[in-house]
Design a protein around this motif. Structure first.
Motif, PDB file in Angstrom:
ATOM      1  N   ARG A 152       0.831  -1.203   0.000  1.00  0.00           N
ATOM      2  CA  ARG A 152       0.000   0.000   0.000  1.00  0.00           C
ATOM      3  C   ARG A 152       0.865   1.252   0.000  1.00  0.00           C
ATOM      4  NH1 ARG A 152      -4.474   1.304   4.510  1.00  0.00           N
ATOM      5  NH2 ARG A 152      -2.629   1.761   5.731  1.00  0.00           N
ATOM      6  N   ALA A 153       1.974   1.215   0.726  1.00  0.00           N
ATOM      7  CA  ALA A 153       2.883   2.363   0.764  1.00  0.00           C
ATOM      8  C   ALA A 153       3.494   2.623  -0.609  1.00  0.00           C
ATOM      9  CB  ALA A 153       3.979   2.128   1.798  1.00  0.00           C
ATOM     10  N   ARG A 154       3.711   1.546  -1.373  1.00  0.00           N
ATOM     11  CA  ARG A 154       4.256   1.685  -2.729  1.00  0.00           C
ATOM     12  C   ARG A 154       3.175   2.002  -3.754  1.00  0.00           C
ATOM     13  NH1 ARG A 154       8.446  -3.395  -3.138  1.00  0.00           N
ATOM     14  NH2 ARG A 154       9.908  -2.633  -1.570  1.00  0.00           N
ATOM     15  N   GLY A 155       1.926   1.836  -3.361  1.00  0.00           N
ATOM     16  CA  GLY A 155       0.819   2.131  -4.261  1.00  0.00           C
ATOM     17  C   GLY A 155       0.453   0.992  -5.184  1.00  0.00           C
ATOM     18  N   ILE A 156       0.790  -0.246  -4.810  1.00  0.00           N
ATOM     19  CA  ILE A 156       0.514  -1.377  -5.699  1.00  0.00           C
ATOM     20  C   ILE A 156      -0.365  -2.446  -5.053  1.00  0.00           C
ATOM     21  CG2 ILE A 156       2.563  -1.113  -7.134  1.00  0.00           C
ATOM     22  CD1 ILE A 156       3.913  -3.272  -5.404  1.00  0.00           C
ATOM     23  N   VAL A 157      -1.120  -2.080  -4.031  1.00  0.00           N
ATOM     24  CA  VAL A 157      -1.956  -3.068  -3.347  1.00  0.00           C
ATOM     25  C   VAL A 157      -3.116  -3.485  -4.256  1.00  0.00           C
ATOM     26  CG1 VAL A 157      -3.430  -1.409  -2.142  1.00  0.00           C
ATOM     27  CG2 VAL A 157      -3.083  -3.645  -1.188  1.00  0.00           C
ATOM     28  N   GLU A 158      -3.349  -4.794  -4.337  1.00  0.00           N
ATOM     29  CA  GLU A 158      -4.398  -5.324  -5.204  1.00  0.00           C
ATOM     30  C   GLU A 158      -5.761  -5.280  -4.529  1.00  0.00           C
ATOM     31  OE1 GLU A 158      -3.260  -9.240  -6.362  1.00  0.00           O
ATOM     32  OE2 GLU A 158      -1.401  -8.565  -7.270  1.00  0.00           O
ATOM     33  N   ASN A 159      -5.805  -5.669  -3.264  1.00  0.00           N
ATOM     34  CA  ASN A 159      -7.078  -5.762  -2.558  1.00  0.00           C
ATOM     35  C   ASN A 159      -6.975  -4.996  -1.247  1.00  0.00           C
ATOM     36  OD1 ASN A 159      -9.505  -6.481  -1.467  1.00  0.00           O
ATOM     37  ND2 ASN A 159      -9.163  -8.677  -1.531  1.00  0.00           N
TER      38      ASN A 159
END
Length: 69
Positions: free
Chosen positions: A39-46
């Motif tokens: 999430r911190a990298r901006g790539i969370v799927e769900n």
């Protein structure tokens, strides 16, 4: 994680052995850290999974504290 039960409600968790709950707690914490990093990298799927895991961890800790009394 694929090894986590589908429903982690209090009834299901109370039926588990203490060792099972603690193992599940470790797995959930590891997955939570992984998702927070994503999430911190901006790539969370769900992103809903983060909330689900956080609540499941709280349920397990609550049941452990209840059984410690």
């Amino acid at each position: 994680m694929s090894s986590t039960p589908k429903k982690l409600n209090a009834k299901t968790l109370r039926q588990m052995a203490r060792e099972e709950r603690l193992k599940l707690l470790d797995q959930l914490r590891a997955e939570y850290i992984k998702l927070q990093t994503q999430r911190a990298r901006g790539i969370v799927e769900n992103s809903g999974r983060i909330r689900y895991i956080r609540r499941a961890i709280a349920r397990i800790l609550t049941i452990e504290r209840e059984s410690a009394k």
